[in-house]
Design an enzyme around this catalytic site. Sequence first.
Site, mmCIF file in Angstrom:
data_model
loop_
_atom_site.group_PDB
_atom_site.id
_atom_site.type_symbol
_atom_site.label_atom_id
_atom_site.label_comp_id
_atom_site.label_asym_id
_atom_site.label_seq_id
_atom_site.Cartn_x
_atom_site.Cartn_y
_atom_site.Cartn_z
ATOM 1 N N GLU A 390 -1.647 -3.779 -1.378
ATOM 2 C CA GLU A 390 0.361 -3.648 -1.614
ATOM 3 C C GLU A 390 0.310 -2.480 -2.700
ATOM 4 O OE1 GLU A 390 0.910 -7.358 -3.852
ATOM 5 O OE2 GLU A 390 -0.386 -8.716 -2.563
HETATM 6 C C1 LIG Z 1 -8.579 -6.561 2.825
HETATM 7 C C2 LIG Z 1 -7.162 -6.252 2.973
HETATM 8 C C3 LIG Z 1 -5.940 -7.119 3.678
HETATM 9 C C4 LIG Z 1 -4.690 -6.239 3.464
HETATM 10 N N1 LIG Z 1 -3.981 -7.047 3.804
HETATM 11 C C5 LIG Z 1 -2.918 -6.412 4.586
HETATM 12 C C6 LIG Z 1 -1.611 -7.005 4.532
HETATM 13 O O1 LIG Z 1 -1.161 -8.499 4.531
HETATM 14 N N2 LIG Z 1 -0.199 -6.618 4.866
HETATM 15 C C7 LIG Z 1 -0.609 -4.735 5.594
HETATM 16 O O2 LIG Z 1 0.849 -4.148 5.526
HETATM 17 N N3 LIG Z 1 -1.239 -4.554 4.803
HETATM 18 C C8 LIG Z 1 -2.452 -4.687 4.257
HETATM 19 N N4 LIG Z 1 -3.787 -3.892 3.962
HETATM 20 C C9 LIG Z 1 -3.188 -2.870 4.478
HETATM 21 C C10 LIG Z 1 -3.202 -2.157 2.960
HETATM 22 O O3 LIG Z 1 -1.901 -2.300 2.204
HETATM 23 C C11 LIG Z 1 -3.871 -0.442 2.621
HETATM 24 O O4 LIG Z 1 -5.181 -1.030 2.822
HETATM 25 C C12 LIG Z 1 -3.385 0.231 1.516
HETATM 26 O O5 LIG Z 1 -1.827 0.282 1.935
HETATM 27 C C13 LIG Z 1 -3.296 1.615 1.287
HETATM 28 O O6 LIG Z 1 -3.522 2.487 3.143
HETATM 29 P P1 LIG Z 1 -4.762 3.257 3.265
HETATM 30 O O7 LIG Z 1 -5.875 2.009 3.635
HETATM 31 O O8 LIG Z 1 -4.376 3.336 4.673
HETATM 32 O O9 LIG Z 1 -5.227 4.140 2.834
HETATM 33 P P2 LIG Z 1 -4.639 5.729 3.015
HETATM 34 O O10 LIG Z 1 -2.637 5.786 3.069
HETATM 35 O O11 LIG Z 1 -5.469 6.556 4.051
HETATM 36 O O12 LIG Z 1 -5.284 6.304 1.447
HETATM 37 C C14 LIG Z 1 -6.127 6.869 1.878
HETATM 38 C C15 LIG Z 1 -6.654 7.010 0.011
HETATM 39 O O13 LIG Z 1 -5.439 8.878 0.088
HETATM 40 C C16 LIG Z 1 -4.755 7.941 -1.198
HETATM 41 N N5 LIG Z 1 -3.791 8.526 -0.911
HETATM 42 C C17 LIG Z 1 -2.929 8.123 0.288
HETATM 43 N N6 LIG Z 1 -1.566 9.583 0.229
HETATM 44 C C18 LIG Z 1 -1.383 10.163 -0.867
HETATM 45 C C19 LIG Z 1 -0.767 10.903 -1.875
HETATM 46 N N7 LIG Z 1 0.173 11.556 -1.224
HETATM 47 N N8 LIG Z 1 -1.299 11.485 -3.407
HETATM 48 C C20 LIG Z 1 -2.223 11.256 -3.263
HETATM 49 N N9 LIG Z 1 -3.307 10.581 -2.775
HETATM 50 C C21 LIG Z 1 -2.996 9.489 -1.164
HETATM 51 C C22 LIG Z 1 -4.480 7.025 -1.305
HETATM 52 O O14 LIG Z 1 -4.469 6.590 -2.526
HETATM 53 C C23 LIG Z 1 -6.195 5.817 -1.047
HETATM 54 O O15 LIG Z 1 -7.006 6.754 -2.490
HETATM 55 C C24 LIG Z 1 -4.562 -4.761 3.747
HETATM 56 C C25 LIG Z 1 -5.984 -3.682 3.973
HETATM 57 C C26 LIG Z 1 -6.974 -5.039 3.191
HETATM 58 C C27 LIG Z 1 -7.968 -3.734 2.939
#
Ligand SMILES: Cc1cc2nc3c(=O)[nH]c(=O)nc-3n(C[C@H](O)[C@H](O)[C@H](O)COP(=O)(O)OP(=O)(O)OC[C@H]3O[C@@H](n4cnc5c(N)ncnc54)[C@H](O)[C@@H]3O)c2cc1C
Length: 580
Positions: A390
Site C-alpha cells: 500500500e
Molecule cells: C505480500 C504482498 C502483498 C501485496 N498485495 C498487493 C495487492 O493486493 N495489490 C497490489 O496491487 N499490490 C500488492 N502488493 C504490491 C505492493 O504494493 C508493492 O510491492 C509495493 O507497492 C512496492 O512495489 P515494489 O515491490 O515493486 O517495489 P519497487 O517499486 O521496485 O521499489 C523498490 C525500492 O525502491 C524504492 N523506490 C522506488 N521508487 C523510488 C523513488 N522514486 N524514489 C525513491 N525510492 C524509490 C522503494 O521504496 C523500495 O524501497 C503486494 C506486495 C506484497 C509483497
Amino acid sequence: MLDKKTASFMRSLCMGEIEEEILLPYPEPKPAEKETLAAVFQTLRSMLGSREKEFRAWDTAGEFPASFVDELREAGLFSLVIPEAHGGLGLGASAYSRVVQELGKYDASTAVTVGAHSSIGMRGLLLFGTDEQRARYLPRLATGELVAAFCLTEPGAGSDAAGIKTTGVRDGDDWILNGEKLWITNGGIADFFTVFAKTSLEGRGHITAFIVTRDMKGVTTGPHEDKMGIRASSTTTVVLEDVRVPAANVLGEVGKGFKVAMRILNAGRTGLGGGSVGGMKRLIELSVGQARDRVQFGQPIATYATIQQKIGQMVIDCYAAESVVNLVAGLVDRGFEDYAVEAAISKVFSTEALWRTADEALQIAAGQGYMREMPYERVLRDSRINRIFEGTNEILRLFIALTAMQDVAEELKDLSASMRGVFADPIKGFGVLSDYAKRRASLATGLRREKGRWTLLHGSLAAEAALFEEAATALARAADRILRQHGKKIIGEQLATRRLADIMIDLFALAAVLARVSTKIEDHGEASAATEREILRAFARQAKRRVDAALAGIDENEDALVKALAKHVLEVGKYEWDCL
Ligand SMILES: Cc1cc2nc3c(=O)[nH]c(=O)nc-3n(C[C@H](O)[C@H](O)[C@H](O)COP(=O)(O)OP(=O)(O)OC[C@H]3O[C@@H](n4cnc5c(N)ncnc54)[C@H](O)[C@@H]3O)c2cc1C
C-alpha cells in the site's frame, strides 16, 4: 468555518497555521457503535481466541484451509464496510479500523485477508460505483460469496504504478483486457477484482479501473506465493488474457483510473494502521508476561531498567500510533475529504512503530523469542510487509512532504508570478507580496500568525502545546526555505524532503496525542488522564529531539559524501575494503 473539502491539518501546518478545529474534540466512538463493536469483538473472541496453534500451522503450511475462509464468511467479516441497505454491517472508518485492530491481535494473515477485501478490494465500488454496480455486487460481497482483491501492481510497475502495462482496448460495448498483475492479496480466493489497465497507448498514466470477475473467460490466478510473513493469506498473480469486460464494469471515469487507485489506497490506510495497532497491543501483553516470568540473576527480568525501558517505549509508541490512526479514521467519518497526507502519516508511523515493537518484544524474549514455537518470530515476519505494501514508506514520505507543502509552493509560485506582475499589475502583485511578506516576517520573528497557536487545548498541556508551536514554526520556515532554495527541483531533493516528512510525521503524531489527552481531560477530568498525560510528556520530548535533529540535518549533513560512496559502490558493484 472549515471547508471539509479542502481543509488539511498538515497542509495548514506547513504554512505555520494550527487548524485545531480539525482535530478537536478528539473523536470518540458513539454508543451505538460501541454496542456493534462489542458484538463483533465477542464473535472474534469465540472464533479466533483459541486458534493460536492453528494459526501457527497455517503459517507453516503457507495457506488457510478453505474451511477457515468459510468461517470468516459466516461470521460476516466480509460485510464490515458495506452499507446496511446492501446487507452489510455499515461500519464507518473508525469502527472498521477498530475491528481490523482486533483481528490484528489474533492473526495478521486473517487481518490482511479481511482488510484486503474491505480496505482496497471493493473500496473502489464503494467510492466510485454506480447505483447499478453497487446493487449488482455489494450484497454478494457482503456475504463473502464474492471475496475482493485490488489489482494494481505488475512485474514492471510497483511504486511507479502509473507505469502499468496491462491494456484495455475498447471493442464495441466491451473492453478487452490483457496483462499480468503481481502479488495480489486474496488472489487465490477472490472472485471480484478491481483491475487497473492502460486504456490509451499514448504516454503514461491514461488508466481506467474495471470490475473483473473470476467467471469472465480469460481470468486465471497463479499459485500461492511462498512468502516471508502473512504466509497464510493468499497472494498470487492474476492473469488477464483477452478478458472481455462490459463497459458497464468501468469504475469511475475512463482515463481517471489513477485517481481511483490513489483514492482507494488513501481510504484503505486506516485499516492497515488499525491492524498495526492491534499487533502492538498483543506484543505488549506478550512482553509483559515474558518479562514477569523470565528470571535471570535471581530476579524477573522485568525488574531491570533495560527491559522496563523497552516496555515503556512500546506503550508510548502504541499510544501515539493509536491516537494517529483513530484521529485519521475520525476525519474520514466526519466528512473531511483532504486527508491523504494524514492517512499516509498514519500508515508510516503505525507500521514503523509496530516493527520496532515486534523487534523489541523478540529481544525481551531473546532465545525463546527466536524459537518458532513462540509467537514472536511469526509476528516479526508478519509485521515486515506493512512497510512495503500500500505504498512503501519511502515513497509515502516523499508523498507526505511534497503534498503537504503544496500550498507553500503555490504561494511561492504566486509570489514569483506576482514579482513579474508587479510591473504589469502592481496592485494585484502587491497584494500577494504583502501577504507573503507578512507570513515570512511572522515566521522569522517567531511571532506566529493568528492561527499559529493552540487555543482550544486544556490549559494543563501548555508546555507541550508551546513545544509543538515552536516546532511547527520551525517546520514552516524550513518548508519555505527549502522550496525557495530548490524550486521545482525539490522533486529530486529526496533527502531534504525525507527530513521534512520525518518532522511532519512526528508533529502530526504529537498533535494527535495532544488532542486525545486534552479531550480526555475536558471530558473526564485531569485525574482520569494522569498516565496519558505522562505518555504525552514523554512522547513530546522524544518527538522534539527527533524534530531538532532532522532540522539540523537539513543544513548540516553528510548526504553528499554518502551519495558519492553509494555511487562508487554502484559502479564497482561490491564492497572493496575487505581487510584480507
Ligand atoms: C505480500 C504482498 C502483498 C501485496 N498485495 C498487493 C495487492 O493486493 N495489490 C497490489 O496491487 N499490490 C500488492 N502488493 C504490491 C505492493 O504494493 C508493492 O510491492 C509495493 O507497492 C512496492 O512495489 P515494489 O515491490 O515493486 O517495489 P519497487 O517499486 O521496485 O521499489 C523498490 C525500492 O525502491 C524504492 N523506490 C522506488 N521508487 C523510488 C523513488 N522514486 N524514489 C525513491 N525510492 C524509490 C522503494 O521504496 C523500495 O524501497 C503486494 C506486495 C506484497 C509483497
